[in-house]
Write an enzyme that holds these catalytic residues in place. Sequence first.
Site, PDB file in Angstrom:
ATOM      1  N   ASN A  10      31.296 122.888  -9.442  1.00  0.00           N
ATOM      2  CA  ASN A  10      30.274 122.509 -10.418  1.00  0.00           C
ATOM      3  C   ASN A  10      29.474 123.769 -10.722  1.00  0.00           C
ATOM      4  O   ASN A  10      28.666 124.211  -9.906  1.00  0.00           O
ATOM      5  CB  ASN A  10      29.380 121.416  -9.800  1.00  0.00           C
ATOM      6  N   LYS A  12      27.268 124.208 -12.967  1.00  0.00           N
ATOM      7  CA  LYS A  12      25.906 123.904 -13.446  1.00  0.00           C
ATOM      8  C   LYS A  12      25.563 124.768 -14.671  1.00  0.00           C
ATOM      9  O   LYS A  12      26.441 125.054 -15.474  1.00  0.00           O
ATOM     10  CB  LYS A  12      24.912 124.088 -12.299  1.00  0.00           C
ATOM     11  N   HIS A  96      24.834 113.285 -11.101  1.00  0.00           N
ATOM     12  CA  HIS A  96      24.452 114.354 -10.178  1.00  0.00           C
ATOM     13  C   HIS A  96      22.958 114.232  -9.871  1.00  0.00           C
ATOM     14  O   HIS A  96      22.173 113.849 -10.748  1.00  0.00           O
ATOM     15  CB  HIS A  96      24.774 115.720 -10.797  1.00  0.00           C
ATOM     16  N   GLU A  98      20.690 116.297  -9.779  1.00  0.00           N
ATOM     17  CA  GLU A  98      19.813 117.035 -10.703  1.00  0.00           C
ATOM     18  C   GLU A  98      19.587 116.232 -11.984  1.00  0.00           C
ATOM     19  O   GLU A  98      18.510 116.283 -12.578  1.00  0.00           O
ATOM     20  CB  GLU A  98      20.418 118.426 -10.987  1.00  0.00           C
ATOM     21  N   GLU A 168      26.415 113.407  -1.865  1.00  0.00           N
ATOM     22  CA  GLU A 168      25.681 114.666  -1.872  1.00  0.00           C
ATOM     23  C   GLU A 168      24.237 114.420  -1.447  1.00  0.00           C
ATOM     24  O   GLU A 168      23.397 114.049  -2.283  1.00  0.00           O
ATOM     25  CB  GLU A 168      25.681 115.276  -3.271  1.00  0.00           C
ATOM     26  N   GLY A 174      22.036 123.203  -2.572  1.00  0.00           N
ATOM     27  CA  GLY A 174      21.452 124.504  -2.894  1.00  0.00           C
ATOM     28  C   GLY A 174      20.427 124.991  -1.881  1.00  0.00           C
ATOM     29  O   GLY A 174      19.673 125.918  -2.150  1.00  0.00           O
ATOM     30  N   SER A 211      25.759 122.519  -0.145  1.00  0.00           N
ATOM     31  CA  SER A 211      25.861 123.761   0.631  1.00  0.00           C
ATOM     32  C   SER A 211      27.217 123.945   1.319  1.00  0.00           C
ATOM     33  O   SER A 211      27.280 124.439   2.444  1.00  0.00           O
ATOM     34  CB  SER A 211      24.711 123.864   1.643  1.00  0.00           C
TER      35      SER A 211
HETATM   36  P1  PGA Z   1      25.562 123.551  -3.730  1.00  0.00           P
HETATM   37  O1  PGA Z   1      25.610 122.441  -4.870  1.00  0.00           O
HETATM   38  O2  PGA Z   1      26.984 123.727  -3.240  1.00  0.00           O
HETATM   39  O3  PGA Z   1      25.017 124.775  -4.388  1.00  0.00           O
HETATM   40  O4  PGA Z   1      24.679 123.021  -2.645  1.00  0.00           O
HETATM   41  C1  PGA Z   1      26.424 121.300  -4.749  1.00  0.00           C
HETATM   42  C2  PGA Z   1      26.251 120.396  -5.932  1.00  0.00           C
HETATM   43  O5  PGA Z   1      25.142 120.313  -6.480  1.00  0.00           O
HETATM   44  O6  PGA Z   1      27.206 119.737  -6.365  1.00  0.00           O
END
Ligand code: PGA
Length: 253
Positions: A10, A12, A96, A98, A168, A174, A211
């Site tokens: 992803n 983003k 997601h 976000e 998640e 992140g 992560s």
């Molecule tokens: P990350 O993001 O690997 O940077 O923690 C995962 C995601 O948001 O799908």
Amino acid sequence: MGRTLYAVANWKMNLRADQSAELAGQLADFSKSLNKAQVWIAPAAVNIPAVTYATESSGIKIGSQNVHWDKNGAYTGEISVEMLRHLNCSFAIVGHSERRRLFLESNELTAKRAVGALQQTFKVIFCVGENLSQRKSGETLAVLQAQLDPLLEASREFDTSGLLIAYEPVWAIGTGKVASIGEIEEAHAAIIDYWQNKANALPPPVLYGGSVKPDNVADILSVAEVSGTLVGGASLNFDSFKDIILAHEKLSC
Ligand code: PGA
């Protein structure tokens, strides 16, 4: 029975079209040596044409980071399944954290997106996960169930074979904090059980996200209920995503 593992990037709101094409091209060359792992990439929507071109005939699937449920219409800023399909995309990430947290997409809206796409036989990665205060107060499983409920409710009416779920935990995205193996096992098993009982159907593959890095991916994939990973930060660099994909290849069978 074989175990198919999905390594999903992803990207983003990162990388311009030229940068996306360059990274996708490297991943496409490398992916030709894979036999079992599935590699999927979700670039920013505007970069999809550059990425599909760079990954042509590599076996990598390209998708979007969101999708609208309706076929077309007055929905400023949205993208339809038909538009994505025309660009050789085959999946969308939906819900997601976000989108839920920063753009206030509710459980109902999220389910509506997923249902619309699945009904058009488009693949969907449906994201669920609790935040830190919900985990601390012991609400994790209830939160996951509430996120799944509107989709489960609707899913009795159509074929869900194009559905994948991504667990998640919001506090792990992140942040460099990964859920423990026990926490991953518990959440994945709970999602699978809940789906099986409520839908009375085979559960979808459940990916883990939050992560994921080259040095923790093998442990995460050692959990039997994990069918792959959804990777943000570590998918933006060729070497680190390549190592993550290799772990998927090694553990697929
Ligand atoms: P990350 O993001 O690997 O940077 O923690 C995962 C995601 O948001 O799908």
